[in-house]
Scaffold this active site. Sequence first.
Site, PDB file in Angstrom:
ATOM      1  N   ASP A   1      41.253  30.824  44.457  1.00 39.13           N
ATOM      2  CA  ASP A   1      40.381  31.767  43.765  1.00 39.13           C
ATOM      3  C   ASP A   1      40.392  33.078  44.576  1.00 39.13           C
ATOM      4  O   ASP A   1      40.757  33.074  45.755  1.00 39.13           O
ATOM      5  CB  ASP A   1      38.979  31.137  43.730  1.00 39.13           C
ATOM      6  CG  ASP A   1      37.906  32.102  43.324  1.00 39.13           C
ATOM      7  OD1 ASP A   1      38.047  32.731  42.277  1.00 39.13           O
ATOM      8  OD2 ASP A   1      36.913  32.238  44.078  1.00 39.13           O
TER       9      ASP A   1
ATOM     10  N   LYS B   1      38.934  27.686  34.067  1.00 35.98           N
ATOM     11  CA  LYS B   1      40.193  27.758  34.830  1.00 35.98           C
ATOM     12  C   LYS B   1      41.040  26.503  34.593  1.00 35.98           C
ATOM     13  O   LYS B   1      42.258  26.565  34.684  1.00 35.98           O
ATOM     14  CB  LYS B   1      39.899  27.963  36.316  1.00 35.98           C
ATOM     15  CG  LYS B   1      39.363  29.360  36.617  1.00 35.98           C
ATOM     16  CD  LYS B   1      39.223  29.589  38.107  1.00 35.98           C
ATOM     17  CE  LYS B   1      38.772  31.014  38.393  1.00 35.98           C
ATOM     18  NZ  LYS B   1      38.638  31.270  39.838  1.00 35.98           N
TER      19      LYS B   1
ATOM     20  N   ASP C   1      37.668  36.111  44.269  1.00 37.56           N
ATOM     21  CA  ASP C   1      36.366  36.655  44.691  1.00 37.56           C
ATOM     22  C   ASP C   1      35.596  35.650  45.539  1.00 37.56           C
ATOM     23  O   ASP C   1      35.274  34.542  45.094  1.00 37.56           O
ATOM     24  CB  ASP C   1      35.514  37.030  43.472  1.00 37.56           C
ATOM     25  CG  ASP C   1      36.012  38.313  42.820  1.00 37.56           C
ATOM     26  OD1 ASP C   1      36.339  39.265  43.549  1.00 37.56           O
ATOM     27  OD2 ASP C   1      36.076  38.358  41.575  1.00 37.56           O
TER      28      ASP C   1
HETATM   29  P1  TMP Z   1      36.183  34.068  40.461  1.00 38.48           P
HETATM   30  O1  TMP Z   1      35.576  34.158  41.809  1.00 38.48           O
HETATM   31  O2  TMP Z   1      36.238  32.699  39.922  1.00 38.48           O
HETATM   32  O3  TMP Z   1      37.473  34.768  40.376  1.00 38.48           O
HETATM   33  O4  TMP Z   1      35.155  34.730  39.419  1.00 38.48           O
HETATM   34  C1  TMP Z   1      34.848  36.036  39.374  1.00 38.48           C
HETATM   35  C2  TMP Z   1      33.493  36.316  39.900  1.00 38.48           C
HETATM   36  O5  TMP Z   1      33.096  37.596  39.411  1.00 38.48           O
HETATM   37  C3  TMP Z   1      32.394  35.345  39.481  1.00 38.48           C
HETATM   38  O6  TMP Z   1      31.790  34.818  40.635  1.00 38.48           O
HETATM   39  C4  TMP Z   1      31.396  36.199  38.738  1.00 38.48           C
HETATM   40  C5  TMP Z   1      31.710  37.599  39.176  1.00 38.48           C
HETATM   41  N1  TMP Z   1      31.413  38.650  38.178  1.00 38.48           N
HETATM   42  C6  TMP Z   1      30.724  39.764  38.611  1.00 38.48           C
HETATM   43  O7  TMP Z   1      30.359  39.874  39.784  1.00 38.48           O
HETATM   44  N2  TMP Z   1      30.444  40.750  37.716  1.00 38.48           N
HETATM   45  C7  TMP Z   1      30.818  40.668  36.395  1.00 38.48           C
HETATM   46  O8  TMP Z   1      30.559  41.589  35.610  1.00 38.48           O
HETATM   47  C8  TMP Z   1      31.514  39.488  35.970  1.00 38.48           C
HETATM   48  C9  TMP Z   1      31.925  39.351  34.536  1.00 38.48           C
HETATM   49  C10 TMP Z   1      31.814  38.508  36.901  1.00 38.48           C
HETATM   50 MG    MG Z   2      34.998  33.058  43.425  1.00 32.80          MG
END
Ligand code: TMP
Ligand code: MG
Length: 300
Positions: A46, A210, A48
């Site tokens: 992942d 996912k 973020d």
């Molecule tokens: P990920 O970590 O699985 O790639 O997911 C993306 C992250 O982004 C998730 O933890 C939620 C966050 N997010 C925001 O911070 N702001 C937003 O506007 C959106 C749609 C997601």
């Molecule tokens: Mg994440």
Amino acid sequence: MADILQKVLQEYGNKDKCKIRDPTKVEAILQKLASDGPSKLQVITDFDFTLSRFHKDGKRCDSCHGILDHSPLMPDSFREKAKALYEKYYHIELDHKMTVEEKIPHMITWYKGSHNLLIEAQVTKQKIQEMVLTSRALLRDSAVNVLSYLNDHHVPVLIFSAGVGNILEEILHREKAFFPNVEVISNYMLFNEDGECTSFREPLIHMFNKNETALDNPDYFQDLKNRHNALVLGDSIGDLDMGSGIHNPGALLRIGFLNDKIDERMDSLYNNFDVVLVDDQTFDFVNVVSRMVCAQPVSK
Ligand code: TMP
Ligand code: MG
């Protein structure tokens, strides 16, 4: 405690941060990863708050979305609306009392709202580059070294993100970490001739689909069909099934980074990930495991 795990923990050196529910299972996974070596390994991570840091110097870091949500280069009206969405939906994302099925409709509403705000703001490619350069989006300590090391050992890395692909690619470029072994599956902004964002590539990836998205990308996993083993790295329950597309899965080591709401979410991550790293802003554990696997002779 069994041999390889003990060695890994010694080298990692931060035993207090590392929680393992079933050490016998983890030892068996490590044994297989080690005996099969790098030619059978792939890494799926992942982005973020997994590849990227959650905090530094006592301040929260930015996610892909956070970069834009907090940037002075974006209009105030965008920032206010994005903040309102975040405040409403982030708590739902992390709510340990709600089921994933209950959360999904809310997450889709959040993503659609957030993507629409970016389209309305006519954010441009050029502004994104500027915002990334001045942002607080940082990779975890030693993450670039690990990516480089895996590249040297021809281990493919999939960055599987429900953030924004264009933004995370800019961060990788800024960090000189977009090595040839890295592929990205994410939400991509599409731009018009003036470089303004007008839509997002479909299908939408949110943090809880996912598993389906992995199955929707058969070519990636087909190309890696002989790599049955994987390190699967995430910070959310939605990241557990990022390896659903792996052919005949062998040894999968699921490593979870527990960043936020640590006490409330500990049980959920501890019961689902093989290894949980509590408030560790480094990639040191992944580094130790990668080196343990790659130091083995390549099997034919
Ligand atoms: P990920 O970590 O699985 O790639 O997911 C993306 C992250 O982004 C998730 O933890 C939620 C966050 N997010 C925001 O911070 N702001 C937003 O506007 C959106 C749609 C997601
Ligand atoms: Mg994440």
